[in-house]
Every structure is written in structure tokens, then in C-alpha cells.
Design a protein around this motif. Structure first.
Motif, PDB file in Angstrom:
ATOM      1  N   ILE A  40      60.547 -17.403 -60.080  1.00  0.00           N
ATOM      2  CA  ILE A  40      60.122 -16.690 -61.293  1.00  0.00           C
ATOM      3  C   ILE A  40      61.057 -15.519 -61.570  1.00  0.00           C
ATOM      4  CG2 ILE A  40      58.257 -15.320 -62.328  1.00  0.00           C
ATOM      5  CD1 ILE A  40      56.271 -17.002 -60.808  1.00  0.00           C
ATOM      6  N   PHE A  41      61.654 -14.944 -60.517  1.00  0.00           N
ATOM      7  CA  PHE A  41      62.545 -13.805 -60.699  1.00  0.00           C
ATOM      8  C   PHE A  41      63.838 -14.235 -61.384  1.00  0.00           C
ATOM      9  CE2 PHE A  41      60.166 -12.380 -56.849  1.00  0.00           C
ATOM     10  CZ  PHE A  41      59.568 -11.264 -57.421  1.00  0.00           C
ATOM     11  N   SER A  42      64.348 -13.334 -62.210  1.00  0.00           N
ATOM     12  CA  SER A  42      65.644 -13.563 -62.841  1.00  0.00           C
ATOM     13  C   SER A  42      66.377 -12.229 -62.912  1.00  0.00           C
ATOM     14  CB  SER A  42      65.476 -14.148 -64.243  1.00  0.00           C
ATOM     15  OG  SER A  42      64.772 -13.249 -65.088  1.00  0.00           O
ATOM     16  N   ASN A  43      67.703 -12.280 -63.036  1.00  0.00           N
ATOM     17  CA  ASN A  43      68.519 -11.068 -63.152  1.00  0.00           C
ATOM     18  C   ASN A  43      68.292 -10.109 -61.982  1.00  0.00           C
ATOM     19  OD1 ASN A  43      69.520 -11.967 -65.646  1.00  0.00           O
ATOM     20  ND2 ASN A  43      67.756 -11.111 -66.713  1.00  0.00           N
ATOM     21  N   ASP A  44      67.940 -10.679 -60.838  1.00  0.00           N
ATOM     22  CA  ASP A  44      67.762  -9.872 -59.630  1.00  0.00           C
ATOM     23  C   ASP A  44      66.698  -8.781 -59.786  1.00  0.00           C
ATOM     24  OD1 ASP A  44      68.399  -9.470 -56.941  1.00  0.00           O
ATOM     25  OD2 ASP A  44      69.739  -7.800 -57.421  1.00  0.00           O
ATOM     26  N   VAL A  66      49.595  -9.996 -64.772  1.00  0.00           N
ATOM     27  CA  VAL A  66      49.692 -10.429 -63.380  1.00  0.00           C
ATOM     28  C   VAL A  66      51.039  -9.977 -62.824  1.00  0.00           C
ATOM     29  CG1 VAL A  66      49.399 -12.354 -61.786  1.00  0.00           C
ATOM     30  CG2 VAL A  66      48.395 -12.477 -64.080  1.00  0.00           C
ATOM     31  N   ILE A  67      51.032  -9.406 -61.622  1.00  0.00           N
ATOM     32  CA  ILE A  67      52.219  -8.780 -61.044  1.00  0.00           C
ATOM     33  C   ILE A  67      52.738  -9.582 -59.856  1.00  0.00           C
ATOM     34  CG2 ILE A  67      53.099  -6.700 -59.903  1.00  0.00           C
ATOM     35  CD1 ILE A  67      50.892  -5.140 -61.430  1.00  0.00           C
ATOM     36  N   LEU A  68      54.055  -9.761 -59.792  1.00  0.00           N
ATOM     37  CA  LEU A  68      54.726 -10.399 -58.669  1.00  0.00           C
ATOM     38  C   LEU A  68      55.924  -9.535 -58.279  1.00  0.00           C
ATOM     39  CD1 LEU A  68      55.217 -12.885 -56.785  1.00  0.00           C
ATOM     40  CD2 LEU A  68      56.621 -13.839 -58.628  1.00  0.00           C
ATOM     41  N   TYR A  69      56.061  -9.232 -56.977  1.00  0.00           N
ATOM     42  CA  TYR A  69      57.158  -8.374 -56.545  1.00  0.00           C
ATOM     43  C   TYR A  69      57.791  -8.911 -55.265  1.00  0.00           C
ATOM     44  CZ  TYR A  69      54.232  -6.423 -52.817  1.00  0.00           C
ATOM     45  OH  TYR A  69      53.453  -6.267 -51.695  1.00  0.00           O
ATOM     46  N   LYS A  70      58.990  -8.385 -54.975  1.00  0.00           N
ATOM     47  CA  LYS A  70      59.692  -8.722 -53.743  1.00  0.00           C
ATOM     48  C   LYS A  70      59.304  -7.726 -52.655  1.00  0.00           C
ATOM     49  CE  LYS A  70      63.776 -10.749 -55.941  1.00  0.00           C
ATOM     50  NZ  LYS A  70      65.247 -10.674 -56.095  1.00  0.00           N
TER      51      LYS A  70
END
Length: 288
Positions: free
Chosen positions: A180-184, A193-197
Motif C-alpha cells: 500500500i505504501f508508495s513514494n517511501d 484508517v491508518i497504516l504505518y511502518k
């Protein structure tokens, strides 16, 4: 044109000009945006939902005043989120969420042209909890289907962060290598809804994404603007009314996404996009 009508036209153009403000760099300007936006959508919504014998000017002015109050509460909720970044404490999210819920409830009431203060709402992920204070207090649960689908999409293959979700009242997931992540990016927000590294986690990162969730609720007014035509259309179908009572169709994501994409074309910098600028401003992440 009567003086009162001219006055109303001036208000509309004034508020519309507020919406085009860029690079708000003080709390006062941020307050002006949120109050102005609440006033605008409250006033227009009150006209759309005007009662048969109600005068246009009265409906509009009532919506503007009530929407302004709701916008101010929303501003205060976002200002409270800034304490997460300054103290590195996620527990400020709940006080902010309660104030934000009060503000969005008031704006919705203004846009619906509801003359009383008997309907209040709280959003936790895809769950919408409604408190009615008519004859006696009554709590009603409704599901937001768009938010539910976005939650299911992010939940697949990612870890649900129970502790952080309980601390903030937001649905939070983590994954170091999600596609789902893009552009680092270190984190993303889809709807609310939140998604993190995990390796890049900081409290201000979560604060940034919470502001995006609040922006999702800022656009709840679109649902009050479309209630009458949608209800009229559904009355001609065979859809069970009890099913409709269970769902709150969160159409607000559509105009929000459109506005976000339009803002992406206004300049080369990431923070030329107002929605990103606002999130960065309240989370102290502008320097990133």
C-alpha cells in the motif's frame, strides 16, 4: 435585491474565498479556515434542507451561525492533536476525538437545518454511534460501509495495533513492507484508517494521520446535502428500510478525494496540498 439578500451573498463569497487560502501558518488562519468552512457548508446545507415555510435568509443565517460554532470546535480538536507531537503522548487523541465529534455533530445539524441540539455522533473506525436526545436518550449504531471496506482492505496482511487503536479511538495497522505504501511514505491514511511502518513510528506520525481522519469527517456535510434526494429515490425501490437504518453511507470520501487530487496540482511541493499542509501543521511534521 433586498439588503438582507445582498448581505447573504457577501457572506457566501467571503466564505468561498476562505476555502482557497493556502499556507496557513498561524492558529488564527487555521481557525478562520475551519470556522469558515463550517459556516459555508452549514449555510448551504440549511438552504438545501429548508423547511417549507421557512424563509431563505433565516435558514441560511441559522446554518452559518451554527456551522461556525461547529467549525470552531473542529479547530480546537485539531489543535489538541498537536499535543501528541509536543508531548509524544497518544492519550491526547481521545480528548481531541470527543471535541471533534461535538464539532462535526454541530456542523451536520446545521447542514441538515435541524433546529435543535438533539443529535450527536461519535466515529470509531467504520462504526458510527449516534446519540438521540429527543423524548429520552437513545443510542443507535450504524455502520459506514466505505470505511468498512477500506478497513478490510488494510487489515488484509497487516498487523492490527490494538494498544494504539485503544489509545486513539482510531483503527491503526502496521507493516514494514506493505504494498500500500508508495513514494517511501512512513504512513498512509485511507479514509479514516491508518497504516504505518514500525521502524519509522513516532507519535507525531500518528498525529499527522489522525488529522487526515478528521478531514474525512469534515466532509460529512455531503451526506446531509444528499439525504432528501437519496431517501426519495430509495422510497421507490424495494430496499428494506431497516437495512438502511443500519448503514450510514459515508459518501464524504468522494468529494474529499476529489479535493485532495485537485490540491495535488497546485504546486510542486508536497505541502502545497492544503490537506497535507494542515496535517503537517497540527502534527509538527512540516519540516519533513
Amino acid at each position: 435585491m433586498m439588503i438582507r439578500d445582498r448581505f447573504n451573498v457577501v457572506i457566501v463569497f467571503f466564505l468561498l474565498s476562505m476555502m482557497t487560502m493556502k499556507s496557513q501558518n498561524t492558529d488564527f488562519e487555521m481557525a478562520a479556515y475551519n470556522v469558515g468552512f463550517g459556516a459555508l457548508v452549514g449555510g448551504v446545507g440549511a438552504l438545501i434542507n429548508k423547511k417549507p415555510k421557512q424563509k431563505l435568509g433565516n435558514a441560511f443565517l441559522s446554518g452559518v451561525l451554527k456551522g461556525s460554532l461547529g467549525g470552531y470546535l473542529i479547530f480546537e480538536s485539531k489543535r489538541t492533536i498537536r499535543k501528541i507531537a509536543s508531548t509524544e503522548n497518544l492519550e491526547y487523541a481521545w480528548p481531541a476525538k470527543i471535541v471533534n465529534s461535538l464539532g462535526t455533530s454541530v456542523v451536520e445539524s446545521a447542514a441538515r437545518n435541524d433546529g435543535n441540539w438533539n443529535r450527536w455522533y461519535l466515529h470509531i473506525g467504520f462504526n458510527r454511534i449516534e446519540l438521540g436526545l429527543y423524548d429520552k436518550p437513545r443510542i443507535k449504531y450504524r455502520m459506514m460501509p466505505v470505511s468498512f471496506l477500506l478497513t478490510a482492505y488494510i487489515a488484509f496482511g497487516n498487523k492490527f495495533e490494538l494498544e494504539k487503536s485503544l489509545l486513539t479511538g482510531e483503527f491503526i495497522f502496521s507493516n514494514e513492507n506493505s504494498n500500500i505504501f508508495s513514494n517511501d511514505f512512513a504512513a498512509v491514511n485511507l479514509g479514516n484508517v491508518i497504516l504505518y511502518k514500525p521502524t519509522q513510528y513516532t507519535p507525531d506520525l500518528i498525529a499527522h494521520e489522525i488529522i487526515h481522519s478528521y478531514q474525512y469527517y469534515d466532509f460529512n456535510f455531503i451526506n446531509t446535502w444528499t439525504e432528501r434526494p437519496v431517501s426519495k429515490w430509495l422510497s421507490k425501490t424495494n430496499i428494506n428500510s431497516k437495512i438502511l437504518d443500519f448503514f450510514y453511507f459515508d459518501l464524504n470520501g468522494i468529494p474529499l478525494r476529489a479535493a485532495y487530487l485537485i490540491e495535488n496540482t497546485t504546486g510542486p511541493s508536497y505541502y502545497d496540498n492544503f490537506f497535507e499542509y494542515e496535517a503537517g501543521y497540527w502534527s509538527n511534521t512540516l519540516d519533513r
